[in-house]
Design an enzyme around this catalytic site. Structure first.
Site, PDB file in Angstrom:
ATOM      1  N   ILE A  46       0.837  -1.205   0.000  1.00  0.00           N
ATOM      2  CA  ILE A  46       0.000   0.000   0.000  1.00  0.00           C
ATOM      3  C   ILE A  46       0.876   1.261   0.000  1.00  0.00           C
ATOM      4  O   ILE A  46       0.571   2.246  -0.672  1.00  0.00           O
ATOM      5  CB  ILE A  46      -0.955  -0.028   1.222  1.00  0.00           C
ATOM      6  CG1 ILE A  46      -1.994  -1.143   1.037  1.00  0.00           C
ATOM      7  CG2 ILE A  46      -1.627   1.322   1.431  1.00  0.00           C
ATOM      8  CD1 ILE A  46      -2.896  -1.393   2.249  1.00  0.00           C
ATOM      9  N   ASN A 119       2.294   5.041   7.245  1.00  0.00           N
ATOM     10  CA  ASN A 119       1.693   3.827   6.690  1.00  0.00           C
ATOM     11  C   ASN A 119       2.327   2.530   7.191  1.00  0.00           C
ATOM     12  O   ASN A 119       1.677   1.491   7.202  1.00  0.00           O
ATOM     13  CB  ASN A 119       1.804   3.910   5.158  1.00  0.00           C
ATOM     14  CG  ASN A 119       1.517   2.599   4.478  1.00  0.00           C
ATOM     15  OD1 ASN A 119       0.355   2.199   4.367  1.00  0.00           O
ATOM     16  ND2 ASN A 119       2.552   1.892   4.054  1.00  0.00           N
ATOM     17  N   LYS A 152       4.444  12.972  16.134  1.00  0.00           N
ATOM     18  CA  LYS A 152       5.008  13.976  17.056  1.00  0.00           C
ATOM     19  C   LYS A 152       6.052  14.831  16.337  1.00  0.00           C
ATOM     20  O   LYS A 152       6.013  16.058  16.394  1.00  0.00           O
ATOM     21  CB  LYS A 152       5.606  13.277  18.281  1.00  0.00           C
ATOM     22  CG  LYS A 152       6.257  14.239  19.260  1.00  0.00           C
ATOM     23  CD  LYS A 152       6.606  13.542  20.564  1.00  0.00           C
ATOM     24  CE  LYS A 152       7.459  14.427  21.457  1.00  0.00           C
ATOM     25  NZ  LYS A 152       6.857  15.739  21.723  1.00  0.00           N
ATOM     26  N   SER A 171      -6.809   0.361   9.830  1.00  0.00           N
ATOM     27  CA  SER A 171      -7.320  -0.892   9.271  1.00  0.00           C
ATOM     28  C   SER A 171      -8.816  -0.997   9.548  1.00  0.00           C
ATOM     29  O   SER A 171      -9.293  -0.450  10.550  1.00  0.00           O
ATOM     30  CB  SER A 171      -6.631  -2.075   9.945  1.00  0.00           C
ATOM     31  OG  SER A 171      -7.252  -3.288   9.585  1.00  0.00           O
ATOM     32  N   TYR A 186      -3.105  -6.769  17.025  1.00  0.00           N
ATOM     33  CA  TYR A 186      -3.078  -5.955  15.800  1.00  0.00           C
ATOM     34  C   TYR A 186      -4.322  -5.067  15.734  1.00  0.00           C
ATOM     35  O   TYR A 186      -4.235  -3.862  15.493  1.00  0.00           O
ATOM     36  CB  TYR A 186      -3.012  -6.866  14.569  1.00  0.00           C
ATOM     37  CG  TYR A 186      -3.085  -6.117  13.255  1.00  0.00           C
ATOM     38  CD1 TYR A 186      -1.950  -5.499  12.735  1.00  0.00           C
ATOM     39  CD2 TYR A 186      -4.279  -6.033  12.545  1.00  0.00           C
ATOM     40  CE1 TYR A 186      -2.012  -4.787  11.539  1.00  0.00           C
ATOM     41  CE2 TYR A 186      -4.349  -5.331  11.353  1.00  0.00           C
ATOM     42  CZ  TYR A 186      -3.217  -4.717  10.839  1.00  0.00           C
ATOM     43  OH  TYR A 186      -3.286  -4.020   9.665  1.00  0.00           O
ATOM     44  N   LYS A 190      -4.489  -0.868  15.837  1.00  0.00           N
ATOM     45  CA  LYS A 190      -5.098  -0.034  14.796  1.00  0.00           C
ATOM     46  C   LYS A 190      -6.221   0.835  15.387  1.00  0.00           C
ATOM     47  O   LYS A 190      -6.420   1.972  14.951  1.00  0.00           O
ATOM     48  CB  LYS A 190      -5.608  -0.913  13.648  1.00  0.00           C
ATOM     49  CG  LYS A 190      -4.476  -1.581  12.864  1.00  0.00           C
ATOM     50  CD  LYS A 190      -3.546  -0.546  12.244  1.00  0.00           C
ATOM     51  CE  LYS A 190      -2.503  -1.156  11.338  1.00  0.00           C
ATOM     52  NZ  LYS A 190      -1.638  -0.140  10.683  1.00  0.00           N
ATOM     53  N   THR A 220      -1.308  -7.726  -0.577  1.00  0.00           N
ATOM     54  CA  THR A 220       0.073  -7.289  -0.320  1.00  0.00           C
ATOM     55  C   THR A 220       0.758  -8.405   0.460  1.00  0.00           C
ATOM     56  O   THR A 220       0.113  -9.392   0.832  1.00  0.00           O
ATOM     57  CB  THR A 220       0.103  -6.019   0.562  1.00  0.00           C
ATOM     58  OG1 THR A 220      -0.392  -6.366   1.853  1.00  0.00           O
ATOM     59  CG2 THR A 220      -0.722  -4.894  -0.032  1.00  0.00           C
TER      60      THR A 220
HETATM   61  P1  NAI Z   1       3.421  -4.601   3.562  1.00  0.00           P
HETATM   62  O1  NAI Z   1       3.959  -5.650   4.456  1.00  0.00           O
HETATM   63  O2  NAI Z   1       3.655  -4.698   2.102  1.00  0.00           O
HETATM   64  O3  NAI Z   1       3.906  -3.154   4.035  1.00  0.00           O
HETATM   65  C1  NAI Z   1       4.201  -2.842   5.349  1.00  0.00           C
HETATM   66  C2  NAI Z   1       5.409  -1.948   5.309  1.00  0.00           C
HETATM   67  O4  NAI Z   1       5.743  -1.517   6.622  1.00  0.00           O
HETATM   68  C3  NAI Z   1       6.630  -2.678   4.734  1.00  0.00           C
HETATM   69  O5  NAI Z   1       7.219  -1.891   3.725  1.00  0.00           O
HETATM   70  C4  NAI Z   1       7.529  -2.808   5.943  1.00  0.00           C
HETATM   71  O6  NAI Z   1       8.922  -2.789   5.609  1.00  0.00           O
HETATM   72  C5  NAI Z   1       7.142  -1.593   6.753  1.00  0.00           C
HETATM   73  N1  NAI Z   1       7.559  -1.739   8.132  1.00  0.00           N
HETATM   74  C6  NAI Z   1       7.305  -2.767   8.973  1.00  0.00           C
HETATM   75  N2  NAI Z   1       7.961  -2.574  10.134  1.00  0.00           N
HETATM   76  C7  NAI Z   1       8.626  -1.402  10.014  1.00  0.00           C
HETATM   77  C8  NAI Z   1       9.469  -0.664  10.876  1.00  0.00           C
HETATM   78  N3  NAI Z   1       9.796  -1.099  12.109  1.00  0.00           N
HETATM   79  N4  NAI Z   1       9.980   0.515  10.425  1.00  0.00           N
HETATM   80  C9  NAI Z   1       9.681   0.972   9.200  1.00  0.00           C
HETATM   81  N5  NAI Z   1       8.897   0.318   8.334  1.00  0.00           N
HETATM   82  C10 NAI Z   1       8.376  -0.861   8.751  1.00  0.00           C
HETATM   83  O7  NAI Z   1       1.868  -4.544   3.878  1.00  0.00           O
HETATM   84  P2  NAI Z   1       0.748  -3.482   3.467  1.00  0.00           P
HETATM   85  O8  NAI Z   1      -0.481  -4.259   3.353  1.00  0.00           O
HETATM   86  O9  NAI Z   1       1.193  -2.646   2.347  1.00  0.00           O
HETATM   87  O10 NAI Z   1       0.648  -2.604   4.803  1.00  0.00           O
HETATM   88  C11 NAI Z   1       0.648  -1.192   4.812  1.00  0.00           C
HETATM   89  C12 NAI Z   1      -0.242  -0.727   5.927  1.00  0.00           C
HETATM   90  O11 NAI Z   1      -1.587  -1.101   5.630  1.00  0.00           O
HETATM   91  C13 NAI Z   1       0.064  -1.331   7.304  1.00  0.00           C
HETATM   92  O12 NAI Z   1      -0.034  -0.325   8.303  1.00  0.00           O
HETATM   93  C14 NAI Z   1      -1.029  -2.354   7.487  1.00  0.00           C
HETATM   94  O13 NAI Z   1      -1.304  -2.615   8.845  1.00  0.00           O
HETATM   95  C15 NAI Z   1      -2.176  -1.681   6.766  1.00  0.00           C
HETATM   96  N6  NAI Z   1      -3.251  -2.586   6.371  1.00  0.00           N
HETATM   97  C16 NAI Z   1      -3.054  -3.532   5.399  1.00  0.00           C
HETATM   98  C17 NAI Z   1      -4.095  -4.359   5.036  1.00  0.00           C
HETATM   99  C18 NAI Z   1      -3.972  -5.384   3.961  1.00  0.00           C
HETATM  100  O14 NAI Z   1      -4.889  -6.188   3.785  1.00  0.00           O
HETATM  101  N7  NAI Z   1      -2.909  -5.438   3.194  1.00  0.00           N
HETATM  102  C19 NAI Z   1      -5.407  -4.265   5.701  1.00  0.00           C
HETATM  103  C20 NAI Z   1      -5.506  -3.215   6.670  1.00  0.00           C
HETATM  104  C21 NAI Z   1      -4.458  -2.419   6.989  1.00  0.00           C
END
Ligand code: NAI
Length: 276
Positions: A46, A119, A152, A171, A186, A190, A220
């Protein structure tokens, strides 16, 4: 809060504020020419889709990534394809000093921050009775602390600039608990960022907007696990996962002058999964 007719007659100093000096043509409102947008978790999923949307609308972009350094090559492609400035920063959002330093670097590199998309997130989807405290802390460190640190420190920049726009990826699981898998930590993390974002919209009302995006199941790395996909298909009205290209428009809308009257909103984009 109780209110009487006499309260309504009290004149609020400096109000009403003027309408914004933005274009009336909606496609022009959506252009981000000259704006600087930071996106965390921007290497893929995303976050990268949001970064692509901003660059396509002519914004300069600052891509934050944690471990996946394909973000560097992707940012070069965005810059050459769209003729914008794209920079990358390796930042663990659960480290407050790293977040503060990276925000200062973005301001140094780009001169300002117009929009910040908080994000980055992660999930360890397990019932609480199976979850270790270490797993709990890891999720809270990224999903809650990470959003708080980013807010912040970018909030300080917004306040000193006198303008800003924060978009938080939450989410749909902040809205409901009957997602196909038990993941109370989780979901709770959120719920925190959704409520936190609304509070910031109020706290920052003099200088910045804050809105929340609540995705449903998107395809994703983090998306639904194979064992829960069938349930995701059955429960969402459109009968499938979302493709990340289907969420780009929402981030662009919130980042742009098309949404200047919107703050403190939580926007569900879930293929009709959560229905009242
Ligand atoms: P993704 O796993 O592709 O992206 C998550 C990103 O967060 C990755 O690029 C990862 O490297 C980064 N990340 C994780 N820990 C980190 C840290 N300590 N420091 C910096 N970056 C960090 O998954 P997606 O789906 O793109 O997730 C993006 C957002 O969307 C997240 O907040 C997730 O909770 C939310 N989300 C996703 C859903 C889905 O179905 N894919 C549903 C609802 C919310």
């Amino acid at each position: 809060m109780s209110m009487s007719t006499s309260d309504c007659a009290v004149v609020r100093e400096g109000f009403p504020r003027p309408f914004p000096n933005t274009p009336t043509n909606v496609l022009e409102q959506l252009r981000l020419t000259g704006k600087v947008v930071v996106i965390t978790g921007a290497a893929d999923g995303i976050g990268y889709a949001a970064a692509e949307a901003m660059a396509e609308a002519n914004a300069h972009v600052a891509l934050w990534y944690n471990s996946n350094d394909t973000a560097v090559e992707k940012s070069r492609e965005l810059a050459s394809t769209h003729g914008i400035k794209a920079t990358t920063y390796k930042v663990d959002v659960s480290d407050p000093e790293a977040v503060q330093k990276a925000i200062a670097e973005v301001v140094k590199d780009h001169g300002k921050i117009d929009v910040f998309v908080a994000n980055a997130g992660m999930a360890i989807s397990k019932p609480i009775l199976e979850q270790t405290l270490e797993e709990y802390r890891k999720q809270m460190a990224v999903n809650v602390d990470g959003v708080l640190y980013c807010s912040k420190y970018v909030g300080e920049v917004f306040q000193s600039q006198g303008f800003g726009n924060l978009i938080i990826t939450s989410s749909m699981s902040a809205h409901i608990v009957n997602v196909p898998v038990d993941q109370p930590v989780y979901n709770g993390s959120k719920a925190f960022v959704t409520h936190f974002g609304k509070c910031l919209a109020r706290e920052w009302r003099d200088f910045a907007r804050v809105n929340i995006v609540s995705p449903g199941f998107f395809d994703t790395k983090m998306g639904a696990s194979p064992q829960t996909l069938q349930e995701a298909y059955r429960m969402s009205s459109v009968g499938r996962q979302g493709h990340v290209k289907e969420i780009k428009g929402l981030y662009l809308y919130l980042a742009s002058d098309a949404s200047t009257y919107m703050t403190g909103s939580d926007l569900l984009i879930d293929g009709g999964y959560v229905l009242p």
